[in-house]
Design an enzyme around this catalytic site. Sequence first.
Site, short mmCIF file in Angstrom:
data_model
loop_
_atom_site.label_atom_id
_atom_site.label_comp_id
_atom_site.label_asym_id
_atom_site.label_seq_id
_atom_site.Cartn_x
_atom_site.Cartn_y
_atom_site.Cartn_z
N HIS A 220 0.14 -12.25 0.67
CA HIS A 220 -0.41 -11.54 -0.42
C HIS A 220 -0.87 -9.93 -0.11
O HIS A 220 -1.64 -9.29 -0.74
CB HIS A 220 -2.11 -12.22 -0.80
CG HIS A 220 -1.99 -13.55 -0.84
ND1 HIS A 220 -1.35 -14.28 -1.81
CD2 HIS A 220 -2.44 -14.48 0.09
CE1 HIS A 220 -1.57 -15.56 -1.67
NE2 HIS A 220 -2.26 -15.80 -0.39
N GLU A 272 -7.50 -7.48 -11.42
CA GLU A 272 -8.51 -6.60 -10.91
C GLU A 272 -8.26 -5.43 -11.20
O GLU A 272 -6.92 -5.12 -11.62
CB GLU A 272 -8.63 -6.87 -9.24
CG GLU A 272 -7.47 -6.30 -8.63
CD GLU A 272 -7.42 -6.99 -7.03
OE1 GLU A 272 -7.66 -8.07 -7.02
OE2 GLU A 272 -6.93 -5.90 -6.26
N ASN A 274 -8.56 -1.44 -9.02
CA ASN A 274 -8.97 -1.14 -7.96
C ASN A 274 -9.09 0.39 -8.18
O ASN A 274 -8.40 1.27 -8.63
CB ASN A 274 -7.58 -1.13 -6.88
CG ASN A 274 -7.29 -2.42 -6.48
OD1 ASN A 274 -8.14 -3.20 -5.97
ND2 ASN A 274 -6.13 -2.81 -6.42
N ARG A 276 -9.55 3.32 -6.65
CA ARG A 276 -9.03 4.27 -5.69
C ARG A 276 -7.48 4.33 -5.72
O ARG A 276 -6.79 3.94 -6.58
CB ARG A 276 -9.26 3.42 -4.28
CG ARG A 276 -8.69 2.25 -3.99
CD ARG A 276 -8.68 1.45 -2.87
NE ARG A 276 -8.15 0.25 -2.80
CZ ARG A 276 -7.23 -0.44 -2.78
NH1 ARG A 276 -6.09 0.41 -2.88
NH2 ARG A 276 -6.77 -1.67 -2.92
#
Length: 629
Positions: A220, A272, A274, A276
């Site tokens: 992953h 999701e 992220n 950043r």
Amino acid sequence: MITSLLVANRGEIACRVFRTCRELGISTVAVYSDADADALHVRDADTAVRLPGATPSETYLRGDLIVKAALAAGADAVHPGYGFLSENADFARAVTDAGLLWIGPPPAAIEAMASKTRAKELLGVTPLRPEDVTGADLPVLVKAAAGGGGRGMRVVRELDALPGELKAASAEAASAFGDGEVFVEPYVEDGRHVEVQLLCDTHGTAWALGTRDCSLQRRHQKVIEEAPAPGLPAALEASLLDTAVRAAKAVGYVGAGTVEFLVADGRAHFLEMNTRLQVEHPVTEEVYGVDLVALQLAVAEGRALPAEPPAPRGHAIEARLYAEDPAREWAPQTGVLHRFDVPGEGRVRVDTGYASGDAVGVHYDPMLAKVIVHAPTRAEAARKLAHALERTRVHGPVTNRGLLVASLRHPEYTSPEALDTGFYERNLPALTTAPDGERYAAVAAALAEAAARRGRFGGGWRNLRSQDETRTYGDHEVRYRPARDGGYEVTAPEGVRVVAAAPDRVRLEVAGVVRDFTVDRYGDGTVHSGPHRLVPRPRFTDPSEQTAPGSLLAPMPGTVVRVADGLAVGDRVTAGQPLLWLEAMKMEHRVSAPASGTLTALHAVPGRQVEVGALLAVVQTEATEEDPV
């Protein structure tokens, strides 16, 4: 205006941010653990501050120490990089509370999106609760709520395995991100991992800088990434970009961020956001001709983005060069990086945290570098990158360099319609088979060694025919003898003619084709012949070094984090049964019984540091038990 910036991170991303700071005239501050005292990012910065009072694996999670370091060094801004505290809202608040400029989104946006569970709820996706999972829901994916990079992720296919995998994922997430929260979601087999790069300012402008495909993954964790994601239907791509922008605006997002999706059967499933900069951001930079770090700094200073982003051009591909052995379940590797040289022809970009002579340790991620190319088309980019990696000299630990070259040339990769996250599950054995060239590299290594001995001790052809010399590298046996002309004759493998042999360079002719090999030998026993890493097999083996059958040896240096519940000497175990787990480079690695039998020794104790080859346990197999000897 930012005048001095501290990067609250290490390795490649710290060096990457420092590079932009130098171009902008901004002073740089590094922080480091004791294990990183001599690291490249420390040498690369204008000033550096040691982070005291913590183990190497915990140091970069100590936000209080990092804020103190920034104030002590006179920095006026903090860039979090990726990983560690980059998606930690409390750290962002601590930075701003100290009067420092935070290079990232507002803490409220981090809280809304950095937790995968809250992000899904915001977009109307309800995660499964672990206690509600039934056999009908399988397979499921256990994921860390506070981070990414493959840490804290487990695929669960059997309901009985769920409690143990939840525990393991939580422990791994806590070690990597300081937060052990995990959640469960349906696992979509063999979809494509597609993401959208965002950049938002404080004036209401939100850029969606196209798509990236990151489907080639192991454990992953991404291995090869590219932009734009190839072969997406126009309507689906437009939907991904629109969803990403809506998600950012819903939480008042500012700065760089990425929204990730799993695409399967023509549909996109939100994974999701992220909050950043991503590891793979260089491919977007190359396609759009921007510096995302420079834009992050500009946005943090309050400057407005143009209404529209630049137009994309061409195609970019990035390969992550890891110190790991893909043929041994991706086991991370350590040791001195004797030589690290990537050819730069054709605008090959290398983002790295290592230089020749640096040591690869056990405490952090094993990524050595990211190698990036840009070209007018995807096919040209893949060809350029494979060629650059093929000519890369990376001497020392085992790496995935050969795997990357083979991956970029594999028919499934060159046909983008075949891309999906199951690429390595299907193709790993073929991709890790030793190439034919390795056999001839072994011949070159043996002849270079012989030439070096001849230079030291003299010798050569004799009137009486001499006996063959034999050298073995891995599975390759080489036999040769001095020739009448002062050179050498190779008797095995057959069909090799020696054109020239010197201690550091050998020229061979095979089937009419001449091949040149540069040969380097190092004190740790490794030999690098051309692009191949070889380990000579000793001519004589000390019987005391033989390992008893059933011995489980540590496949890497690391720390024993746990032993299977209730496991004790005298227990019957079955082949493949997990016995214990090692943590190395921020990942947990399972050590399983090699065969069915009885556990006769257990030396692994949680918290114990072990070196590669350390005896962890002994399983007396059924065949051994029946042996009267």
